[in-house]
Design a protein around this motif. Structure first.
Motif, short mmCIF file in Angstrom:
data_model
loop_
_atom_site.label_atom_id
_atom_site.label_comp_id
_atom_site.label_asym_id
_atom_site.label_seq_id
_atom_site.Cartn_x
_atom_site.Cartn_y
_atom_site.Cartn_z
N LYS A 63 0.83 -1.20 0.00
CA LYS A 63 0.00 0.00 0.00
C LYS A 63 0.87 1.26 0.00
CE LYS A 63 -4.33 1.04 2.35
NZ LYS A 63 -5.12 0.72 3.54
N HIS A 64 1.92 1.25 0.84
CA HIS A 64 2.85 2.39 0.86
C HIS A 64 3.50 2.57 -0.51
CE1 HIS A 64 2.59 3.62 4.97
NE2 HIS A 64 2.99 2.46 5.47
N VAL A 65 3.90 1.47 -1.11
CA VAL A 65 4.53 1.54 -2.43
C VAL A 65 3.54 2.12 -3.45
CG1 VAL A 65 5.51 0.16 -4.34
CG2 VAL A 65 6.20 -0.32 -1.98
N ALA A 66 2.27 1.75 -3.31
CA ALA A 66 1.25 2.25 -4.23
C ALA A 66 1.08 3.77 -4.09
CB ALA A 66 -0.08 1.54 -3.97
N VAL A 67 1.12 4.28 -2.84
CA VAL A 67 1.00 5.73 -2.61
C VAL A 67 2.19 6.45 -3.26
CG1 VAL A 67 1.01 7.57 -0.86
CG2 VAL A 67 -0.33 5.50 -0.46
N LEU A 68 3.39 5.87 -3.06
CA LEU A 68 4.60 6.46 -3.65
C LEU A 68 4.54 6.43 -5.17
CD1 LEU A 68 7.27 4.93 -1.24
CD2 LEU A 68 6.69 7.35 -1.45
N GLU A 69 3.97 5.35 -5.69
CA GLU A 69 3.89 5.21 -7.14
C GLU A 69 2.93 6.25 -7.73
OE1 GLU A 69 2.40 1.47 -8.54
OE2 GLU A 69 3.46 1.64 -10.45
N ARG A 70 1.79 6.43 -7.05
CA ARG A 70 0.82 7.44 -7.51
C ARG A 70 1.44 8.82 -7.50
NH1 ARG A 70 -3.17 4.75 -4.84
NH2 ARG A 70 -3.00 6.03 -2.98
N ALA A 71 2.30 9.10 -6.50
CA ALA A 71 2.94 10.41 -6.40
C ALA A 71 4.09 10.56 -7.40
CB ALA A 71 3.46 10.61 -4.97
N GLY A 72 4.39 9.48 -8.11
CA GLY A 72 5.48 9.53 -9.08
C GLY A 72 6.85 9.48 -8.43
N LEU A 73 6.88 9.12 -7.13
CA LEU A 73 8.15 9.10 -6.40
C LEU A 73 8.92 7.80 -6.63
CD1 LEU A 73 6.90 10.76 -3.09
CD2 LEU A 73 8.65 11.70 -4.57
N VAL A 74 8.20 6.71 -6.90
CA VAL A 74 8.86 5.46 -7.27
C VAL A 74 8.21 4.91 -8.54
CG1 VAL A 74 9.41 4.83 -4.86
CG2 VAL A 74 7.36 3.89 -5.96
N ALA A 75 8.93 4.03 -9.21
CA ALA A 75 8.35 3.33 -10.35
C ALA A 75 8.57 1.84 -10.13
CB ALA A 75 9.01 3.79 -11.64
N LYS A 76 7.61 1.04 -10.59
CA LYS A 76 7.73 -0.42 -10.47
C LYS A 76 8.12 -1.00 -11.82
CE LYS A 76 3.72 -1.32 -8.33
NZ LYS A 76 2.71 -1.88 -7.40
N GLU A 77 8.87 -2.06 -11.76
CA GLU A 77 9.32 -2.70 -12.99
C GLU A 77 9.21 -4.20 -12.80
OE1 GLU A 77 13.44 -3.16 -15.48
OE2 GLU A 77 13.34 -1.68 -13.85
N ARG A 78 8.58 -4.84 -13.75
CA ARG A 78 8.38 -6.28 -13.70
C ARG A 78 9.67 -6.97 -14.15
NH1 ARG A 78 4.67 -8.89 -10.95
NH2 ARG A 78 4.90 -11.00 -11.65
N ARG A 79 10.23 -7.86 -13.31
CA ARG A 79 11.44 -8.60 -13.71
C ARG A 79 11.17 -10.06 -13.40
NH1 ARG A 79 16.78 -6.66 -13.52
NH2 ARG A 79 15.88 -4.71 -14.20
N GLY A 80 10.80 -10.82 -14.44
CA GLY A 80 10.45 -12.23 -14.23
C GLY A 80 9.24 -12.33 -13.33
#
Lengths: 124, 161
Positions: A63-80
């Motif tokens: 959930k924290h990661v999702a908030v950060l992602e919405r704010a554009g502060l982090v990005a997620k990347e699929r690796r395998g």
């Protein structure tokens, strides 16, 4: 006509800018999220590895990661089979810039206050 | 040099600015308490501020607008949380509309102002908490110009297709 549409578009643009800054600050307003940002700036850990670092549930960290992602502060990347998280340095810099702008604004105000005071001190 | 210290806490979204004025405390207080003096410094020269409603008391409402070079008005509203003349003022600063309604979609910031006097000089400490509004006003001002150009550019590109 064109200036009318241009204005509407500009207002929409402004709203986006405003929303971003607001989300940036809410993104930063939590100690766990700030810690996640620090970790993901050094390294790009998977969500699973991140979750192991905190005394909270996987879902809570997600959930924290999702908030950060919405704010554009982090990005997620699929690796395998893993999802890696990394900090977006530009967004962190933007939050810093917002505070710098606030500082400039107040420096300007203080300078104008001094001016008004000096005029009063030496009436023409 | 009137600004003596600036502290920015990115984590707490707080700006603390300390300034010293070569004037007695009462005169610095007047810059806040007298709306005609307040509007001489609140807005930048390109966006002068005009204060309208001015209830300078706990629970009171202060309304103002800033006028852009194009004549567009940006409205703001203070809710006075505490005022202790001539030493301290706490307000919540929000975006508003022309009728003095707070815009709930925009963040509200808190401002704490303290004055102390020493040897005829006055020290002002100002703490701006989670005050994204001011920074955003500037972003807005910049965005208005950039966004306009960008929007017109995009329309031109669409029309040319």
């Amino acid at each position: 006509m064109q200036s009318g549409s241009g204005r509407a578009a500009a207002l929409t643009y402004n709203q986006v800018v405003v929303d971003n800054v607001d989300q940036l600050f809410s993104g930063l307003a939590d100690p766990t999220r700030r810690d996640i940002l620090r970790r993901c700036a050094i390294d790009a850990p998977s969500v699973t590895r991140l979750a192991e670092a905190y005394p909270m549930s996987f879902a809570a960290v997600q959930k924290h990661v999702a908030v950060l992602e919405r704010a554009g502060l982090v990005a997620k990347e699929r690796r395998g089979r893993e999802t890696l998280v990394h900090t977006e340095a530009a967004a962190v810099a933007q939050a810093r810039r917002a505070l710098d702008e606030l500082e400039d604004l107040w420096r300007g105000r203080v300078a104008r206050m001094s001016e008004v005071l000096s005029e009063q001190g030496n009436p023409q | 040099m009137t600004v003596t210290n600036v502290d920015k806490d990115l984590d707490a979204c707080t700006l603390t600015i300390t300034a010293e004025f070569d004037a007695p405390l009462e005169r610095v207080w007047e810059l806040w308490a007298d709306p005609r003096k307040l509007e001489r410094w609140w807005g930048p020269p390109s966006y002068p501020a005009t204060f309208e409603r001015f209830e300078f008391e706990p629970g009171g409402t202060v309304t103002y607008f800033m006028t852009s070079p194009e004549g567009e008005r940006f409205y703001g509203l203070w809710r006075v949380v505490a005022v202790d003349p001539p030493r301290s003022l706490d307000v919540e600063d929000s975006f508003a509309d022309a009728d003095g309604n707070v815009n709930p979609d925009m963040p509200t910031g808190q401002m704490h102002m303290r004055l102390t006097e020493e040897d005829g000089r006055t020290r002002m400490e100002l703490i701006s908490v989670n005050e994204t509004k001011e920074a955003m006003q500037q972003l807005l001002d910049m965005g208005a110009a950039e966004g306009m150009q960008q929007a017109i550019g995009q329309m031109d590109a669409l029309l040319a297709e």
